[in-house]
Design an enzyme around this catalytic site. Structure first.
Site, PDB file in Angstrom:
ATOM      1  N   GLU A   1      -3.803 -68.313  56.068  1.00 38.56           N
ATOM      2  CA  GLU A   1      -4.553 -67.280  56.539  1.00 38.56           C
ATOM      3  C   GLU A   1      -5.494 -67.539  57.455  1.00 38.56           C
ATOM      4  OE1 GLU A   1      -6.960 -64.623  53.733  1.00 38.56           O
ATOM      5  OE2 GLU A   1      -5.330 -63.293  54.108  1.00 38.56           O
TER       6      GLU A   1
ATOM      7  N   TYR B   1      -5.920 -60.778  62.899  1.00 36.35           N
ATOM      8  CA  TYR B   1      -5.519 -61.212  61.601  1.00 36.35           C
ATOM      9  C   TYR B   1      -4.072 -62.173  61.502  1.00 36.35           C
ATOM     10  CZ  TYR B   1      -3.986 -61.753  56.662  1.00 36.35           C
ATOM     11  OH  TYR B   1      -3.434 -62.145  55.565  1.00 36.35           O
TER      12      TYR B   1
END
Ligand code: GDP
Ligand code: MN
Length: 390
Positions: free
Chosen positions: A199, A111
């Protein structure tokens, strides 16, 4: 402003971020054509619903296809479906576009994210080995699994910070330099585009040690869009609430909620306090609406129209502190709008500030059925009662 994954990937690719090869399809014919060019001998791919919400994988909006025929079948199933994810609400979001991509040979799902930390007023670069899943869950259950680097605006995102995060991700020596460049490219894209969020979840490593953004979410600061005509053009109003789209045409800050008491307020802080006091009085707000300091009569009329086109609305609460917006002008606008639109739901007002006496007089002499609360609390109680009595 939100954009789709395929648009985010196009932007990031310009900054040198590695993304899988793929193309968007708006119709089944287009999907078939894309699958034909992508699914060459032996290759397989992934069909991904494009909606402005995450959690598509769990909701059935992301399917890995082994063959071209499979891809066409998935495209047929996903296009037009009402996709429900934890971010769409129970009504879901209709899928109007697909992204068809080459699949990557995933080794690890990681991530990456860049957001503004409002507490420190600085950007924070986040990285985690727990990619792929909902990062909110990781943050709640295992906050130590998210590594953070705060960025000094005067210096920018340092190469040493990128290296620190790359090592924290447990990357192999052969991947570190690639990752540093990858992270720096993301940061540059964030700054250049005036983003409010970038993101990558998942940020993947492949079996042959390559790095890719398998998913990408980018949102932009609305207040900076005036200097990015190219980004502004990416807006997809089909993904937005129709009433919010309508409100944005008249520069009204409107957000639809699911209660029954419509609010018309000047100033964002007062609008927040108004929603609170409605709840406190036992009701629930149907919207947030800040008409701004210098609302015109035309804006007030449009605001009324928008409030009234929400079928849940049972009463209207107008809470105005007249500063730049004089109360008498507001009152004139409200009376005109109520007459023109034949408003039948009860209207409760709380008025203070410049020319408040003239404003009250205009309401009284209009002959229309307005209730005026002496204080904000009293007005909130009146409007909750009015909404409940219907
Ligand atoms: P989201 O659920 O809306 O965040 O959509 P994502 O793009 O993150 O996809 C969800 C999940 O689908 C990812 O975490 C992957 O596990 C899987 N996925 C997405 N693309 C591919 C792909 O190309 N190949 C494989 N094998 N899995 C994929
Ligand atoms: Mn994702």
């Amino acid at each position: 402003m939100k954009i789709h994954e395929y648009q985010a990937k196009e932007i990031l690719a310009k900054y040198g971020v590695a993304v899988p090869r793929g193309e968007v399809a708006n119709t089944l014919e287009e999907a078939t054509a894309v699958a034909r060019t992508l699914f060459t001998e032996g290759a397989h791919g992934v069909v991904k619903a494009q909606i402005h919400a995450g959690g598509r994988g769990k909701g059935g909006g992301v399917k890995v296809a082994r063959t071209r025929e499979d891809a066409e079948l998935y495209a047929k199933n996903i296009l037009g479906m009402q996709l429900v994810t934890h971010q769409t609400g129970p009504q879901g979001q209709k899928v109007q576009r697909l992204l068809i991509e080459e699949t990557a040979d995933i080794d690890r799902e990681l991530y990456l994210g860049i957001v503004l930390d409002r507490a420190t007023g600085r950007l924070v670069f986040m990285a985690s080995q727990a990619g792929g899943m909902e990062i909110e869950e990781v943050a709640a259950k295992d906050p130590d699994a998210i590594f953070k680097e705060t960025i000094d605006p005067a210096i920018g995102f340092g190469a040493w910070q990128a290296r620190k995060l790359a090592f924290a991700l447990g990357l192999k020596a052969t991947q570190i330099n690639q990752a540093v460049t990858f992270l720096q490219s993301l940061y540059k894209a964030f700054i250049d585009t005036d983003a409010s969020l970038v993101e990558i979840n998942p940020f993947i490593t492949t079996k042959d040690d390559k790095l890719f953004a398998l998913d990408a979410k980018v949102t932009f600061d609305d207040n900076a869009l005036f200097r990015h005509a190219d980004i502004k053009a990416l807006r997809d109003t089909a993904e937005e609430d129709p009433l919010e789209v309508e409100a944005s045409k008249y520069a009204l800050n409107y957000i639809k909620l699911d209660g029954s008491i419509a609010c018309m307020v000047n100033g964002a802080g007062l609008a927040m306090a108004t929603m609170d006091i409605i709840q406190y009085a036992g009701g629930s707000p149907a919207n947030f609406l800040d008409v701004g300091g210098g609302a015109t009569q035309e804006q007030i009329e449009h605001a009324f129209e928008i409030l009234l086109s929400d079928a849940n609305v049972k009463a209207i609460f107008i809470n105005i502190f007249g500063g730049i917006l004089r109360v008498d002008r507001l009152a004139t606008g409200v009376v005109a709008a109520a007459r023109k639109l034949h408003v039948t739901v009860p209207i409760v007002l709380r008025l203070e500030g410049t020319n408040v006496e003239e404003g009250r007089k205009i309401l009284k002499e209009s002959g229309l059925n307005f209730q005026v609360g002496a204080t904000m609390k009293e007005a909130a109680e009146l409007v909750v009662k009015a909404a409940a009595s219907l």
